[in-house]
Write a protein that holds these residues in place. Structure first.
Motif, PDB file in Angstrom:
ATOM      1  N   LEU A 245       0.825  -1.207   0.000  1.00  0.00           N
ATOM      2  CA  LEU A 245       0.000   0.000   0.000  1.00  0.00           C
ATOM      3  C   LEU A 245       0.864   1.263   0.000  1.00  0.00           C
ATOM      4  CD1 LEU A 245      -3.090   0.407   0.139  1.00  0.00           C
ATOM      5  CD2 LEU A 245      -2.813   0.835   2.588  1.00  0.00           C
ATOM      6  N   ASN A 246       1.915   1.252   0.819  1.00  0.00           N
ATOM      7  CA  ASN A 246       2.802   2.428   0.914  1.00  0.00           C
ATOM      8  C   ASN A 246       3.499   2.708  -0.414  1.00  0.00           C
ATOM      9  OD1 ASN A 246       2.199   2.903   3.570  1.00  0.00           O
ATOM     10  ND2 ASN A 246       4.067   2.004   4.391  1.00  0.00           N
TER      11      ASN A 246
ATOM     12  N   ARG B 216       1.041   3.999  -3.018  1.00  0.00           N
ATOM     13  CA  ARG B 216       0.714   5.405  -2.780  1.00  0.00           C
ATOM     14  C   ARG B 216       1.834   6.309  -3.311  1.00  0.00           C
ATOM     15  NH1 ARG B 216       1.408   5.746   2.382  1.00  0.00           N
ATOM     16  NH2 ARG B 216      -0.578   4.859   2.961  1.00  0.00           N
TER      17      ARG B 216
ATOM     18  N   VAL C 132       9.858  10.138  -0.684  1.00  0.00           N
ATOM     19  CA  VAL C 132      10.113  10.445   0.724  1.00  0.00           C
ATOM     20  C   VAL C 132       8.858  11.026   1.372  1.00  0.00           C
ATOM     21  CG1 VAL C 132      11.319  12.050   2.251  1.00  0.00           C
ATOM     22  CG2 VAL C 132      12.598  10.767   0.536  1.00  0.00           C
ATOM     23  N   MET C 133       8.190  11.925   0.639  1.00  0.00           N
ATOM     24  CA  MET C 133       7.073  12.652   1.238  1.00  0.00           C
ATOM     25  C   MET C 133       5.757  11.866   1.225  1.00  0.00           C
ATOM     26  SD  MET C 133       8.838  15.137   2.142  1.00  0.00           S
ATOM     27  CE  MET C 133       7.699  16.320   2.841  1.00  0.00           C
ATOM     28  N   THR C 134       5.645  10.843   0.375  1.00  0.00           N
ATOM     29  CA  THR C 134       4.332  10.205   0.230  1.00  0.00           C
ATOM     30  C   THR C 134       4.276   8.728   0.626  1.00  0.00           C
ATOM     31  OG1 THR C 134       4.813   9.747  -2.094  1.00  0.00           O
ATOM     32  CG2 THR C 134       3.560  11.732  -1.633  1.00  0.00           C
TER      33      THR C 134
ATOM     34  N   GLY D   4       5.475   6.990   3.252  1.00  0.00           N
ATOM     35  CA  GLY D   4       5.216   6.656   4.653  1.00  0.00           C
ATOM     36  C   GLY D   4       5.984   5.399   5.001  1.00  0.00           C
ATOM     37  N   GLY D   5       6.212   5.161   6.268  1.00  0.00           N
ATOM     38  CA  GLY D   5       7.010   4.002   6.662  1.00  0.00           C
ATOM     39  C   GLY D   5       8.462   4.210   6.286  1.00  0.00           C
ATOM     40  N   ALA D   6       9.313   3.266   6.666  1.00  0.00           N
ATOM     41  CA  ALA D   6      10.746   3.417   6.418  1.00  0.00           C
ATOM     42  C   ALA D   6      11.071   3.313   4.929  1.00  0.00           C
ATOM     43  CB  ALA D   6      11.531   2.377   7.209  1.00  0.00           C
TER      44      ALA D   6
ATOM     45  N   PRO E  63      11.939   6.970   2.993  1.00  0.00           N
ATOM     46  CA  PRO E  63      13.321   7.464   2.997  1.00  0.00           C
ATOM     47  C   PRO E  63      14.289   6.535   2.274  1.00  0.00           C
ATOM     48  CG  PRO E  63      12.365   7.692   5.164  1.00  0.00           C
ATOM     49  CD  PRO E  63      11.358   6.947   4.335  1.00  0.00           C
ATOM     50  N   LEU E  64      14.063   5.213   2.327  1.00  0.00           N
ATOM     51  CA  LEU E  64      15.022   4.281   1.722  1.00  0.00           C
ATOM     52  C   LEU E  64      14.948   4.338   0.197  1.00  0.00           C
ATOM     53  CD1 LEU E  64      14.578   1.326   4.224  1.00  0.00           C
ATOM     54  CD2 LEU E  64      16.533   2.862   4.045  1.00  0.00           C
TER      55      LEU E  64
ATOM     56  N   ASN F 140      -0.221   7.482   8.845  1.00  0.00           N
ATOM     57  CA  ASN F 140       0.115   7.675   7.429  1.00  0.00           C
ATOM     58  C   ASN F 140      -0.969   8.525   6.752  1.00  0.00           C
ATOM     59  OD1 ASN F 140      -2.047   6.097   6.572  1.00  0.00           O
ATOM     60  ND2 ASN F 140      -0.838   4.236   6.417  1.00  0.00           N
ATOM     61  N   PRO F 141      -0.752   8.924   5.465  1.00  0.00           N
ATOM     62  CA  PRO F 141      -1.708   9.833   4.813  1.00  0.00           C
ATOM     63  C   PRO F 141      -3.114   9.244   4.668  1.00  0.00           C
ATOM     64  CG  PRO F 141       0.348   9.715   3.565  1.00  0.00           C
ATOM     65  CD  PRO F 141       0.416   8.652   4.614  1.00  0.00           C
TER      66      PRO F 141
ATOM     67  N   THR G  68       4.430   6.646   9.777  1.00  0.00           N
ATOM     68  CA  THR G  68       5.007   7.974  10.016  1.00  0.00           C
ATOM     69  C   THR G  68       5.341   8.605   8.680  1.00  0.00           C
ATOM     70  OG1 THR G  68       7.213   6.994  10.282  1.00  0.00           O
ATOM     71  CG2 THR G  68       5.970   7.406  12.288  1.00  0.00           C
ATOM     72  N   GLN G  69       5.273   9.930   8.624  1.00  0.00           N
ATOM     73  CA  GLN G  69       5.496  10.671   7.382  1.00  0.00           C
ATOM     74  C   GLN G  69       6.533  11.758   7.576  1.00  0.00           C
ATOM     75  OE1 GLN G  69       1.805  12.208   5.496  1.00  0.00           O
ATOM     76  NE2 GLN G  69       0.862  11.473   7.380  1.00  0.00           N
ATOM     77  N   VAL G  70       7.431  11.859   6.614  1.00  0.00           N
ATOM     78  CA  VAL G  70       8.495  12.859   6.694  1.00  0.00           C
ATOM     79  C   VAL G  70       7.910  14.278   6.758  1.00  0.00           C
ATOM     80  CG1 VAL G  70      10.434  13.872   5.445  1.00  0.00           C
ATOM     81  CG2 VAL G  70      10.204  11.396   5.569  1.00  0.00           C
ATOM     82  N   GLY G  71       6.933  14.571   5.903  1.00  0.00           N
ATOM     83  CA  GLY G  71       6.353  15.921   5.874  1.00  0.00           C
ATOM     84  C   GLY G  71       5.731  16.309   7.206  1.00  0.00           C
TER      85      GLY G  71
ATOM     86  N   GLY H 208      10.701   2.707  11.610  1.00  0.00           N
ATOM     87  CA  GLY H 208      10.350   3.645  10.548  1.00  0.00           C
ATOM     88  C   GLY H 208      10.234   5.071  11.045  1.00  0.00           C
TER      89      GLY H 208
ATOM     90  N   THR I  11      13.829   6.324  11.053  1.00  0.00           N
ATOM     91  CA  THR I  11      14.336   6.575   9.696  1.00  0.00           C
ATOM     92  C   THR I  11      13.679   7.828   9.096  1.00  0.00           C
ATOM     93  OG1 THR I  11      14.492   4.186   9.463  1.00  0.00           O
ATOM     94  CG2 THR I  11      14.810   5.472   7.480  1.00  0.00           C
ATOM     95  N   ASN I  12      12.356   7.930   9.259  1.00  0.00           N
ATOM     96  CA  ASN I  12      11.660   9.092   8.712  1.00  0.00           C
ATOM     97  C   ASN I  12      12.069  10.382   9.429  1.00  0.00           C
ATOM     98  OD1 ASN I  12      10.119   8.285   6.492  1.00  0.00           O
ATOM     99  ND2 ASN I  12       8.557   7.358   7.781  1.00  0.00           N
TER     100      ASN I  12
ATOM    101  N   MET J 153      15.380  11.443   8.034  1.00  0.00           N
ATOM    102  CA  MET J 153      15.171  12.040   6.710  1.00  0.00           C
ATOM    103  C   MET J 153      14.625  13.462   6.842  1.00  0.00           C
ATOM    104  SD  MET J 153      15.414  10.691   3.527  1.00  0.00           S
ATOM    105  CE  MET J 153      15.844  12.016   2.427  1.00  0.00           C
TER     106      MET J 153
END
Lengths: 207, 129
Positions: free
Chosen positions: A45-46, A49, A78-80, A82-84, A87-88, B39-40, B46-49, B72, B75-76, B79
């Motif tokens: 799902l992540n 998205r 990165v921005m959408t 979610g979860g680790a 960023p990875l 999440n969104p 978790t979300q970076v924004g 997570g 990590t987020n 970032m």
């Protein structure tokens, strides 16, 4: 057939973005099932998205140089996501974009991949053999550096993802499972292989 | 506000908000405090924004200590700090501590005017050996 500078600069970027978003969306349920086995069950799902958000920007990205597009894709992930994974995978695309010249040769691509994979390893505080996406990315980089065709690189990626099955997870959520993580393909390795296959197909068509 | 700010990042908005409620009740209003979680799509994550915005809301010239739950979130948060960048990034630290106890102890230390280094050290004392 091999990749060369001509093939890379001729790449149809919207087609590339569509191909990656398509494969991630088509396999979202499979990725989620893999993640439910050894993680928290949100990987499919992540990723869906994230790559659908990238697809939504596809038209705006189309006219830009390849490095800019890769950086924009990374930032979007990165921005959408979610979860680790955000960023990875975001770090992977952002770093390739940062390292790649506008008209890259195969050697440029191999060098950019190597640096980007190191950045992913640093972000995840991980290394090869720990049942992660790195177990696909390192062999993929080696295959690109060795001059393999896009199709062969994708085969290497598939084989490497499958080879995470007997590994024991040491990083990430799956590490909580210890020995019970053995016997399942790592979801991040699988999604990495899917992305490599999609990119390879588009590169074969552009060549 | 010259006291160090506290940011709480959990996969669950309920855990994050509940932790912030405990900090407010036990420590009071002397510390800039913000939380984020989910999440969104409204699920866990978790979300970076959202983390970048929470750091903005809790921003203090003395710095910000971030408390996280699972992998997570860390990590987020790393970032998010990297994307904030510039001189502010060096004044944002992720604490290696359990989220609830860490937030309360860090905020208690911060409310007395302690430096970012002291606040983080107090939270780190709670980390499993």
């Amino acid at each position: 057939m091999t990749m060369d500078a001509t093939a890379m600069s001729k790449i149809d970027l919207p087609a590339l973005i569509d191909a990656v978003a398509d494969t991630i969306s088509e396999h979202a349920d499979e990725l989620t099932a893999l993640d439910q086995a050894i993680g928290d069950g949100d990987h499919g799902l992540n990723m869906k998205r994230g790559f659908e958000a990238v697809r939504a920007e596809s038209a705006a990205l189309a006219g830009q140089p390849l490095p800019e597009v890769l950086r924009a894709i990374g930032t979007k992930l990165v921005m959408t996501v979610g979860g680790a994974s955000g960023p990875l995978f975001g770090t992977l695309f952002m770093s390739i974009g940062k390292e790649l010249p506008t008209e890259p040769s195969r050697a440029d691509l191999a060098a950019a991949l190597a640096k980007a994979i190191s950045a992913v390893a640093a972000r995840g505080k991980s290394q090869a053999g720990q049942k992660t996406m790195l177990d696909v990315l390192y062999p993929v980089q080696a295959a690109v550096a060795a001059g393999k065709s896009p199709g062969d690189v994708a085969d290497v990626a598939d084989g490497a993802a499958e080879a995470t099955k007997p590994l024991k997870a040491i990083r990430g959520r799956a590490s909580f499972l210890g020995d019970r993580s053995i016997g399942h393909v790592d979801p991040g390795a699988r999604s990495s292989a899917l992305i490599v296959r999609a990119v390879a197909k588009v590169m074969e068509h552009s060549a | 506000m010259k006291n160090v700010g506290i940011v709480i990042v959990s996969h669950s908005p309920k855990v994050a908000e509940g932790t912030a409620d405990m900090v407010r009740q036990m420590v009071g209003e002397e510390v800039p405090l913000a939380w984020c979680g989910g999440n969104p799509d409204g699920g866990l994550g978790t979300q970076v924004g959202a983390i970048m915005e929470a750091i903005d809301r809790a921003w203090s010239e003395a710095g910000v200590a971030v408390l996280v739950d699972l992998g997570g979130a860390e990590t987020n948060s790393e970032m998010a700090i990297e994307m904030i960048g510039g001189p502010r990034a060096s004044r944002i630290v992720i604490c290696n501590a359990p989220i609830v106890e860490g937030a309360v102890m860090a905020a208690t230390e911060a409310s007395g005017g302690a430096s970012l280094k002291e606040v983080v050290a107090t939270a780190h004392e709670l980390a499993p050996a």
